[in-house]
Design a protein around this motif. Structure first.
Motif, PDB file in Angstrom:
ATOM      1  N   GLU A  11       0.835  -1.197   0.000  1.00 42.40           N
ATOM      2  CA  GLU A  11       0.000   0.000   0.000  1.00 42.40           C
ATOM      3  C   GLU A  11       0.876   1.256   0.000  1.00 42.40           C
ATOM      4  O   GLU A  11       0.575   2.241  -0.679  1.00 42.40           O
ATOM      5  CB  GLU A  11      -0.916  -0.006   1.233  1.00 42.40           C
ATOM      6  CG  GLU A  11      -1.835   1.203   1.337  1.00 42.40           C
ATOM      7  CD  GLU A  11      -2.820   1.305   0.190  1.00 42.40           C
ATOM      8  OE1 GLU A  11      -3.171   2.448  -0.193  1.00 42.40           O
ATOM      9  OE2 GLU A  11      -3.247   0.250  -0.343  1.00 42.40           O
ATOM     10  N   LEU A  12       1.967   1.219   0.758  1.00 35.68           N
ATOM     11  CA  LEU A  12       2.896   2.339   0.781  1.00 35.68           C
ATOM     12  C   LEU A  12       3.540   2.536  -0.595  1.00 35.68           C
ATOM     13  O   LEU A  12       3.696   3.671  -1.063  1.00 35.68           O
ATOM     14  CB  LEU A  12       3.974   2.092   1.840  1.00 35.68           C
ATOM     15  CG  LEU A  12       4.971   3.231   2.094  1.00 35.68           C
ATOM     16  CD1 LEU A  12       4.259   4.463   2.615  1.00 35.68           C
ATOM     17  CD2 LEU A  12       6.049   2.783   3.079  1.00 35.68           C
ATOM     18  N   VAL A  13       3.899   1.435  -1.249  1.00 33.69           N
ATOM     19  CA  VAL A  13       4.464   1.511  -2.599  1.00 33.69           C
ATOM     20  C   VAL A  13       3.468   2.171  -3.550  1.00 33.69           C
ATOM     21  O   VAL A  13       3.827   3.056  -4.335  1.00 33.69           O
ATOM     22  CB  VAL A  13       4.836   0.100  -3.111  1.00 33.69           C
ATOM     23  CG1 VAL A  13       5.194   0.157  -4.599  1.00 33.69           C
ATOM     24  CG2 VAL A  13       5.998  -0.474  -2.319  1.00 33.69           C
ATOM     25  N   ARG A  14       2.204   1.754  -3.454  1.00 30.85           N
ATOM     26  CA  ARG A  14       1.174   2.308  -4.339  1.00 30.85           C
ATOM     27  C   ARG A  14       1.030   3.812  -4.139  1.00 30.85           C
ATOM     28  O   ARG A  14       0.851   4.563  -5.102  1.00 30.85           O
ATOM     29  CB  ARG A  14      -0.162   1.615  -4.065  1.00 30.85           C
ATOM     30  CG  ARG A  14      -1.255   1.964  -5.060  1.00 30.85           C
ATOM     31  CD  ARG A  14      -2.540   1.246  -4.718  1.00 30.85           C
ATOM     32  NE  ARG A  14      -3.108   1.740  -3.486  1.00 30.85           N
ATOM     33  CZ  ARG A  14      -3.880   2.832  -3.406  1.00 30.85           C
ATOM     34  NH1 ARG A  14      -4.150   3.522  -4.502  1.00 30.85           N
ATOM     35  NH2 ARG A  14      -4.377   3.228  -2.257  1.00 30.85           N
ATOM     36  N   GLN A  15       1.141   4.256  -2.884  1.00 32.84           N
ATOM     37  CA  GLN A  15       0.980   5.676  -2.584  1.00 32.84           C
ATOM     38  C   GLN A  15       2.179   6.500  -3.064  1.00 32.84           C
ATOM     39  O   GLN A  15       2.021   7.608  -3.573  1.00 32.84           O
ATOM     40  CB  GLN A  15       0.825   5.868  -1.067  1.00 32.84           C
ATOM     41  CG  GLN A  15      -0.434   5.264  -0.474  1.00 32.84           C
ATOM     42  CD  GLN A  15      -1.628   6.202  -0.590  1.00 32.84           C
ATOM     43  OE1 GLN A  15      -1.477   7.339  -1.013  1.00 32.84           O
ATOM     44  NE2 GLN A  15      -2.795   5.711  -0.214  1.00 32.84           N
ATOM     45  N   ILE A  16       3.387   5.951  -2.892  1.00 27.50           N
ATOM     46  CA  ILE A  16       4.596   6.735  -3.118  1.00 27.50           C
ATOM     47  C   ILE A  16       5.143   6.595  -4.535  1.00 27.50           C
ATOM     48  O   ILE A  16       5.902   7.447  -5.000  1.00 27.50           O
ATOM     49  CB  ILE A  16       5.674   6.329  -2.082  1.00 27.50           C
ATOM     50  CG1 ILE A  16       5.221   6.751  -0.679  1.00 27.50           C
ATOM     51  CG2 ILE A  16       7.019   6.942  -2.377  1.00 27.50           C
ATOM     52  CD1 ILE A  16       6.216   6.414   0.407  1.00 27.50           C
ATOM     53  N   ALA A  17       4.739   5.575  -5.267  1.00 33.19           N
ATOM     54  CA  ALA A  17       5.300   5.304  -6.599  1.00 33.19           C
ATOM     55  C   ALA A  17       5.328   6.541  -7.513  1.00 33.19           C
ATOM     56  O   ALA A  17       6.317   6.765  -8.217  1.00 33.19           O
ATOM     57  CB  ALA A  17       4.535   4.162  -7.274  1.00 33.19           C
ATOM     58  N   PRO A  18       4.275   7.385  -7.513  1.00 33.02           N
ATOM     59  CA  PRO A  18       4.315   8.547  -8.416  1.00 33.02           C
ATOM     60  C   PRO A  18       5.410   9.555  -8.096  1.00 33.02           C
ATOM     61  O   PRO A  18       5.683  10.444  -8.901  1.00 33.02           O
ATOM     62  CB  PRO A  18       2.922   9.175  -8.217  1.00 33.02           C
ATOM     63  CG  PRO A  18       2.054   8.050  -7.758  1.00 33.02           C
ATOM     64  CD  PRO A  18       2.951   7.222  -6.895  1.00 33.02           C
ATOM     65  N   THR A  19       6.056   9.448  -6.924  1.00 31.11           N
ATOM     66  CA  THR A  19       7.095  10.408  -6.554  1.00 31.11           C
ATOM     67  C   THR A  19       8.504   9.905  -6.869  1.00 31.11           C
ATOM     68  O   THR A  19       9.475  10.609  -6.589  1.00 31.11           O
ATOM     69  CB  THR A  19       7.027  10.716  -5.043  1.00 31.11           C
ATOM     70  OG1 THR A  19       7.507   9.589  -4.297  1.00 31.11           O
ATOM     71  CG2 THR A  19       5.608  11.039  -4.620  1.00 31.11           C
TER      72      THR A  19
END
Length: 349
Positions: free
Chosen positions: A272-280
């Motif tokens: 879930e953290l990967v999904r949130q941060i991937a765009p950065t």
């Protein structure tokens, strides 16, 4: 093993509108300053809470740096800062001067009867101000802090799990990172993350959008952990691979976990953290899409009633390899790779 937390999207949309109004009021009360453009600089070592997470001290160091830029070599009276903040306790200017000096960020001018409110920024203070300016543009660090700050604020503001008006957070001094007010998207995103992961729940309040911290949220605050860190597993944990009929323990009462008891919650939190941060992460659009897709597949796989450990491990390794392949050394990528190792240890041993 499906998720037991559901989002009321209509309530969340309403919360976003109300929080936006609160942030507008907060912005008028605590105007946003223009960050300095700086190169990456190592921070001075300080004890206790990181400077960027302290809403008063981070704002103070930024304020001092701005005053120093306008008036180089001049001592500054911290009473002007406390007057601008508006609601600090009497005598706080002297306390802040002592805290700055203790951390090596400023030098106090001591004359008879002057107290400790007249200071000048040290070299370490200049470096700290530059580091804060850099952090203010770090999207991953800002969002991670927004989640933790909102959860802690809910714990402090609503004792015993009482409902609190979320818009009040936007008006509070706690709604800052590195001396900069958090944005509408950061606060509403943090609220959604807390609700989605069971740290908080929305309630029905006719006067304002309200939320309650859950027992899971209280436990996370009291443990000193971060919303973005997989929770530690309590008690003795024994990982016995490929041994479905083995029992290991050091007491007469035990629980035997075979394939059907596979607990991959730490991997789910990481995905879930990967999904949130991937765009950065500044990868190519295709790399970002691949990472987000795989993270979502991993979340769905873990949410199954009986996820297959081999498939979870393979997909987890695949995402980690994609992240490693991006290269670079951004704070967001470093965070994800560090959290991956913690999740790997918690789930696979």
């Amino acid at each position: 093993m499906g998720s037991s937390f559901k989002i009321n999207q209509r309530e969340l949309d309403k919360a976003m509108r109300e929080i936006a109004k609160g942030l507008e009021r907060a912005a008028r009360k605590h105007p946003v300053s223009v960050p300095m453009r700086v190169e990456s600089i190592a921070s001075p070592r300080m004890s206790g809470e990181p400077l960027e997470q302290d809403p008063v001290m981070s704002r103070l160091v930024t304020w001092l740096a701005q005053r120093t830029a306008s008036h180089p070599g001049r001592y500054q009276n911290l009473s002007h800062f406390t007057d601008e903040e508006g609601d600090l306790p009497p005598g706080e200017a002297d306390i802040l001067g002592l805290r700055l000096e203790e951390q090596g960020l400023a030098k106090v001018l001591r004359t008879f009867g002057s107290g400790s409110r007249t200071v000048i920024l040290t070299d370490a203070g200049e470096l700290a101000a530059r580091r804060l300016a850099r952090l203010r543009s770090d999207r991953a660090a800002r969002f991670a802090h927004a989640c933790d700050a909102l959860l802690r604020w809910m714990y402090d503001t609503g004792p015993g799990g009482e409902a609190v008006a979320v818009t009040a957070f936007a008006d509070s001094r706690d709604c800052r990172f590195a001396g900069d007010p958090l944005t509408t998207d950061e606060v509403t995103g943090a609220l959604e993350r807390l609700v989605r992961h069971g740290f908080a729940r929305l309630t029905d309040d006719p006067a304002a959008v309200a939320a309650q911290i859950t027992q899971r949220g209280i436990d996370r605050v009291l443990s000193g952990g971060s919303v973005n860190t997989p929770a530690p597993q309590a008690g003795n944990t024994w990982n016995v691979h490929n041994s479905p009929n083995s029992v290991v323990g050091n007491q007469s009462d035990f629980t035997q976990n075979n394939h059907h008891g596979f607990d991959a919650s730490a991997v789910r939190d990481w995905a879930e953290l990967v999904r949130q941060i991937a765009p950065t992460l500044q990868g190519t659009p295709q790399e970002e899409a691949d990472i987000v897709r795989d993270a979502e597949i991993l979340i769905e796989l873990v949410d199954q009633e009986n996820p297959e450990p081999g498939r979870v491990r393979a997909l987890f390794d695949g995402i980690q390899n994609r992240l490693t392949g991006l290269g670079g050394a951004s704070a967001a990528l470093t965070l994800l790779l560090a959290q991956a190792e913690q999740a790997r240890q918690a789930v696979f041993g």
